[in-house]
Design a protein around this motif. Sequence first.
Motif, PDB file in Angstrom:
ATOM      1  N   ASP A 131      81.824 -58.087  -8.204  1.00 37.47           N
ATOM      2  CA  ASP A 131      81.098 -56.818  -8.209  1.00 37.47           C
ATOM      3  C   ASP A 131      80.466 -56.533  -6.849  1.00 37.47           C
ATOM      4  O   ASP A 131      80.498 -55.389  -6.369  1.00 37.47           O
ATOM      5  N   THR A 170      91.363 -56.046 -12.439  1.00 33.45           N
ATOM      6  CA  THR A 170      90.428 -56.465 -13.477  1.00 33.45           C
ATOM      7  C   THR A 170      90.917 -55.992 -14.844  1.00 33.45           C
ATOM      8  O   THR A 170      91.649 -55.009 -14.951  1.00 33.45           O
ATOM      9  N   ARG A 172      88.382 -55.912 -17.378  1.00 37.03           N
ATOM     10  CA  ARG A 172      87.081 -55.863 -18.027  1.00 37.03           C
ATOM     11  C   ARG A 172      87.032 -54.875 -19.193  1.00 37.03           C
ATOM     12  O   ARG A 172      86.423 -55.157 -20.216  1.00 37.03           O
ATOM     13  N   GLU A 173      87.627 -53.717 -19.023  1.00 37.46           N
ATOM     14  CA  GLU A 173      87.504 -52.682 -20.047  1.00 37.46           C
ATOM     15  C   GLU A 173      88.211 -53.086 -21.332  1.00 37.46           C
ATOM     16  O   GLU A 173      87.671 -52.904 -22.436  1.00 37.46           O
ATOM     17  N   GLU A 175      90.592 -56.420 -22.749  1.00 36.07           N
ATOM     18  CA  GLU A 175      91.160 -57.741 -22.466  1.00 36.07           C
ATOM     19  C   GLU A 175      92.696 -57.677 -22.450  1.00 36.07           C
ATOM     20  O   GLU A 175      93.328 -57.188 -23.383  1.00 36.07           O
ATOM     21  N   ASP A 212      87.827 -62.052 -16.064  1.00 37.14           N
ATOM     22  CA  ASP A 212      88.222 -60.646 -16.024  1.00 37.14           C
ATOM     23  C   ASP A 212      88.510 -60.124 -14.622  1.00 37.14           C
ATOM     24  O   ASP A 212      88.823 -58.938 -14.464  1.00 37.14           O
ATOM     25  N   CYS A 213      88.394 -60.975 -13.600  1.00 39.80           N
ATOM     26  CA  CYS A 213      88.613 -60.522 -12.224  1.00 39.80           C
ATOM     27  C   CYS A 213      89.618 -61.449 -11.545  1.00 39.80           C
ATOM     28  O   CYS A 213      89.736 -62.620 -11.902  1.00 39.80           O
ATOM     29  N   CYS A 229      84.025 -63.215 -12.976  1.00 42.36           N
ATOM     30  CA  CYS A 229      83.687 -62.257 -11.926  1.00 42.36           C
ATOM     31  C   CYS A 229      82.447 -62.673 -11.139  1.00 42.36           C
ATOM     32  O   CYS A 229      82.196 -62.127 -10.055  1.00 42.36           O
TER      33      CYS A 229
END
Length: 242
Positions: A131, A170, A172-173, A175, A212-213, A229
């Motif tokens: 981030d 990513t 993240r939103e 999986e 997630d990253c 992340c």
Amino acid sequence: MVDEDIYENMQVTEAAPQPKDLWGQSKLQVVEEAVHKLQVSLQPDNASDASAKGSDSLQLLDEAQAGVRMLKDQLGNVSAAYGEIQIRLDISAARAAVQDGCCDVLTKLPRGWRFYGGNLYYFSKGTKSWDEAEQFCVSWNLHLTSVSSQAEQEFLSNETQGKGHWIGLTDRETEGSWRWVDGTEYRADASRGFWAQNEPNYYDPGTDGGEDCVHTEPTKRNLWNDAKCTLRFRWICKQAHR
């Protein structure tokens, strides 16, 4: 340093002065007067001069038509002049864009940016979370890099100098639904060869917060690995070709 002759040739050509409105007004006035005379001539005072009026009317009609033709010709010349001015403006805008692009490249290359495939890339020296790295890129109006081809992947791999780097991928939103933060379309089939063996492995988010990253993994030929992340890696910003 860019040759000074290049900048001289890139100077904006001074546009020709715009034609004044006076010529148009005068020519329109000529036509209006001729038409007015024609209207008057079509109203004979008596039957005796109707024939003479008719002859005069034909002459005035010819004058009016000649005036209209002249006006159309001059309007055509004005249209051509405006077209030439527009072309000059378009060329000037293109030259300005090229000049700005050259200045941008020449300014950033000495600061450690790399140029490849029409794009500029920033390879960081420090480390940040994913981030924080993305926020750094956004502060430059950029994003963490996307990867669109095997050639680009190889370029990035060669430039990372054996260090792991965050890239802009990513899930993240959702999986397992990967996306590039710069809006580039993620193509699973084309990207399959860029992942390290057994990656992504979707580590259990219930026990470790999820992975997630994505970063490049130097121990695995700089192929991709999904990770938490919050881990700290170097990162790559990308300024796409404009």
